[in-house]
Write a protein that holds these residues in place. Structure first.
Motif, short mmCIF file in Angstrom:
data_model
loop_
_atom_site.label_atom_id
_atom_site.label_comp_id
_atom_site.label_asym_id
_atom_site.label_seq_id
_atom_site.Cartn_x
_atom_site.Cartn_y
_atom_site.Cartn_z
N UNK A 80 0.81 -1.21 0.00
CA UNK A 80 0.00 0.00 0.00
C UNK A 80 0.85 1.27 0.00
N UNK A 81 0.21 2.36 -0.36
CA UNK A 81 0.85 3.66 -0.35
C UNK A 81 1.33 4.00 1.06
N UNK A 82 0.54 3.62 2.04
CA UNK A 82 0.91 3.90 3.43
C UNK A 82 2.23 3.23 3.79
N UNK A 83 2.43 1.99 3.30
CA UNK A 83 3.67 1.26 3.58
C UNK A 83 4.87 2.05 3.06
N UNK A 137 8.13 3.95 4.90
CA UNK A 137 9.44 3.34 4.67
C UNK A 137 10.13 4.00 3.48
N UNK A 138 10.85 5.10 3.70
CA UNK A 138 11.47 5.83 2.59
C UNK A 138 12.49 5.00 1.81
N UNK A 139 13.20 4.08 2.49
CA UNK A 139 14.16 3.23 1.78
C UNK A 139 13.45 2.29 0.82
N UNK A 158 10.53 2.81 -0.49
CA UNK A 158 9.94 3.64 -1.55
C UNK A 158 10.99 3.97 -2.61
N UNK A 159 12.20 4.33 -2.18
CA UNK A 159 13.28 4.65 -3.11
C UNK A 159 13.64 3.43 -3.95
N UNK A 160 13.69 2.26 -3.30
CA UNK A 160 14.01 1.02 -4.01
C UNK A 160 12.95 0.69 -5.06
N UNK A 161 11.68 0.88 -4.69
CA UNK A 161 10.59 0.60 -5.61
C UNK A 161 10.61 1.57 -6.79
N UNK A 162 10.82 2.85 -6.53
CA UNK A 162 10.88 3.83 -7.60
C UNK A 162 12.01 3.53 -8.58
N UNK A 163 13.15 3.12 -8.04
CA UNK A 163 14.29 2.76 -8.90
C UNK A 163 13.95 1.54 -9.76
N UNK A 164 13.33 0.54 -9.15
CA UNK A 164 12.94 -0.67 -9.89
C UNK A 164 11.92 -0.32 -10.98
#
Length: 105
Positions: A17-20, A24-26, A28-34
């Motif tokens: 979810x968006x809340x997760x 968890x900024x780390x 989120x950064x990992x997901x955006x990079x992927x």
């Protein structure tokens, strides 16, 4: 996943979810990079180009509105035959289960 037992079974993976990701900024950064790398892949670029072409064709025929999606009935985004395309609401199109593409071991 039970789709490995039965090829006819459709499955989908629930995303976090968006809340997760907000907590968890780390992660989120990992997901955006992927996501950025995934969207640059040749296969995804071809699929996106084909989906856009189908949408533009339906726009020309005035069959699709701003709140609607063009649905590929056989789930193949490269198959833009008129008989394979239909216009449905965004919520219905995005709620449809996609075929599982996992390979058996």
């Amino acid at each position: 996943c039970s789709c490995l037992k039965d090829k006819r079974y459709l499955c989908y993976m629930a995303s976090k979810s968006k809340e997760y990701y907000d907590k968890n900024p780390k992660a989120k950064a990992k997901k955006l990079k992927y996501d950025k790398e995934y969207q640059k892949s040749k296969r995804q670029v071809e699929n996106r180009t084909s989906r856009n072409a189908a949408r533009n064709e339906m726009k020309k025929k005035r069959k699709v509105g701003k709140t609607q999606d063009v649905h590929h009935k056989n789930n193949n985004p490269k198959d833009n035959r008129p008989s394979n395309l239909s216009v449905i609401s965004r919520s219905k199109n995005r709620a449809k289960k996609k075929p599982c593409k996992r390979k058996k071991k």
